[in-house]
Design a protein around this motif. Structure first.
Motif, PDB file in Angstrom:
ATOM      1  N   ARG A  24      26.450  38.027 -17.433  1.00  0.00           N
ATOM      2  CA  ARG A  24      25.853  36.885 -18.130  1.00  0.00           C
ATOM      3  C   ARG A  24      24.726  36.242 -17.354  1.00  0.00           C
ATOM      4  NH1 ARG A  24      29.261  32.231 -20.617  1.00  0.00           N
ATOM      5  NH2 ARG A  24      29.483  31.823 -18.398  1.00  0.00           N
ATOM      6  N   ARG A  36      23.776  44.383 -16.544  1.00  0.00           N
ATOM      7  CA  ARG A  36      23.355  43.292 -17.417  1.00  0.00           C
ATOM      8  C   ARG A  36      22.406  43.736 -18.531  1.00  0.00           C
ATOM      9  NH1 ARG A  36      22.148  37.850 -18.212  1.00  0.00           N
ATOM     10  NH2 ARG A  36      19.964  37.478 -18.662  1.00  0.00           N
ATOM     11  N   TRP A  79      22.342  46.266 -20.307  1.00  0.00           N
ATOM     12  CA  TRP A  79      23.067  46.919 -21.396  1.00  0.00           C
ATOM     13  C   TRP A  79      24.224  46.053 -21.925  1.00  0.00           C
ATOM     14  CZ3 TRP A  79      21.968  49.265 -16.674  1.00  0.00           C
ATOM     15  CH2 TRP A  79      20.935  50.214 -16.703  1.00  0.00           C
ATOM     16  N   PRO A  92      23.371  41.957 -24.111  1.00  0.00           N
ATOM     17  CA  PRO A  92      23.197  41.826 -25.566  1.00  0.00           C
ATOM     18  C   PRO A  92      24.516  41.853 -26.333  1.00  0.00           C
ATOM     19  CG  PRO A  92      21.595  43.360 -24.663  1.00  0.00           C
ATOM     20  CD  PRO A  92      22.576  43.057 -23.560  1.00  0.00           C
ATOM     21  N   LEU A  93      25.502  42.573 -25.805  1.00  0.00           N
ATOM     22  CA  LEU A  93      26.799  42.657 -26.476  1.00  0.00           C
ATOM     23  C   LEU A  93      27.593  41.358 -26.335  1.00  0.00           C
ATOM     24  CD1 LEU A  93      27.865  46.272 -25.419  1.00  0.00           C
ATOM     25  CD2 LEU A  93      26.849  45.544 -27.597  1.00  0.00           C
ATOM     26  N   GLU A 121      26.374  38.427 -25.549  1.00  0.00           N
ATOM     27  CA  GLU A 121      25.634  37.296 -26.110  1.00  0.00           C
ATOM     28  C   GLU A 121      26.012  37.081 -27.572  1.00  0.00           C
ATOM     29  OE1 GLU A 121      21.058  35.605 -25.980  1.00  0.00           O
ATOM     30  OE2 GLU A 121      21.387  37.759 -26.242  1.00  0.00           O
ATOM     31  N   LYS A 122      26.314  38.172 -28.268  1.00  0.00           N
ATOM     32  CA  LYS A 122      26.719  38.084 -29.671  1.00  0.00           C
ATOM     33  C   LYS A 122      28.185  37.681 -29.816  1.00  0.00           C
ATOM     34  CE  LYS A 122      23.468  41.712 -31.068  1.00  0.00           C
ATOM     35  NZ  LYS A 122      23.342  43.091 -31.624  1.00  0.00           N
TER      36      LYS A 122
END
Length: 322
Positions: free
Chosen positions: A52, A182, A184, A187-188, A190-191
């Motif tokens: 993160r 980070r 890769w 983005p996962l 964050e959603k």
């Protein structure tokens, strides 16, 4: 109005974890499995925090010498001084072995997972909390036996190198891996913001259940009369209140930003059973380990309940402000 008076939902989960440990503690093979699950949760916690945090925030967190000095001063200076003052003012309230446990509690490093989790829950300086928790535990390998020796006249104590290895495996390695991945992973996650929050809270719940479960299996609470146990709980609450007040004062007097004040509050005021238990086995005779650890067990549980309430209140306040 009624909603404000009710406990935070996570505090209720913590109380439920304690109740479950009292009713259904685990031992032997199931306890070992619970330990592995907790270690896996800690690994996942630091992996997610590593993924993160952006690089600039990480560099700033580790480079903030002023923040680390403030947190270490609470952990290894304010705590022992308050513990000594309580002993000098109230020496007859508890048996000498329990006072030994209180002084030992004051020398133990900061809890890793919960201090970071609460800082994260409150929206504070997570990078600084990660670095501070790491420094606290590494310094504790040397400072805890030294301070305990000064306070308790313990001689010839030594800490196994496996403690340093465990800190690396459960703290630095997953954090470095998460940060390296980070591009890769971020983005996962964050959603899915609930993923990190779930790991934060789940790790704390596992720690509470494991600590109380071990205490029930070892019948630690049977070793004190009810009156002594009540006094000990009161002294642990007093110690926690004084340390929290000192941490708040240091944060304000040092003109720290709000996120760093959160890190000082949560990293400075919490104490680690994971570090304290093996250290106690090295520093004290086998027969004394359980009563010496009792204050740490109680303080650890109280700090989780109180700090969960504070972190939740800070998060709700900032949610309203934003």
């Amino acid at each position: 109005m009624l909603g404000r008076l009710l406990p935070d939902r996570f505090v209720l989960w913590l109380i439920g974890a304690v109740a479950l440990a009292v009713v259904a503690p685990v031992s032997s093979a199931p306890a070992a499995i619970a330990d592995y699950i907790t270690y896996a949760a800690i690994f996942a916690l630091f992996f997610l925090h590593g993924a993160r945090l952006p690089r600039e925030a990480l560099v700033a967190g580790f480079a903030d010498v002023k923040l680390h000095a403030a947190i270490l001063s609470v952990t290894y200076a304010v705590f022992p001084l308050i513990g000594l003052a309580m002993l000098w003012l109230m020496p007859s309230l508890l048996d000498p072995i329990i006072w030994t446990g209180i002084l030992f509690l004051c020398c133990v490093p900061s809890t890793v997972q919960s201090s970071i989790a609460y800082t994260s829950m409150a929206g504070g300086n997570v990078a600084g909390a990660v670095a501070a928790a790491a420094f606290s535990n590494m310094a504790g390998v040397f400072l805890t036996p030294l301070l305990a020796g000064l306070l308790l006249d313990a001689q010839g104590a030594a800490i196994s190198p496996s403690g340093i290895g465990r800190i690396f495996v459960l703290l630095f390695l997953p954090f470095i891996l998460g940060h390296a991945m980070r591009p890769w992973i971020f983005p996962l996650i964050e959603k899915r913001p609930a993923l990190t929050t779930g790991v934060d809270k789940g790790t704390i719940l596992l720690a509470v259940y494991g600590a109380f479960s071990a205490a029930m299996v070892d019948r630690v609470f049977d070793q004190l009369p009810t009156a002594q146990l009540a006094i000990l709980v009161g002294l642990c609450l007093l110690l926690l209140g004084l340390v929290l007040a000192a941490a708040v004062a240091i944060g304000r007097l040092g003109s720290f930003p709000s996120g760093s004040r959160d890190a000082i509050l949560f990293c400075g005021s919490v104490k680690s059973i994971a570090s304290g238990a093996p250290m106690a086995k090295v520093l004290f005779p086998s027969a004394a380990v359980a009563p010496v650890l009792l204050p740490l067990m109680l303080y650890h549980t109280l700090q989780l309940l109180v700090c969960a309430s504070i972190a939740g209140a800070l998060a709700r306040k900032r949610g309203r402000e934003s």
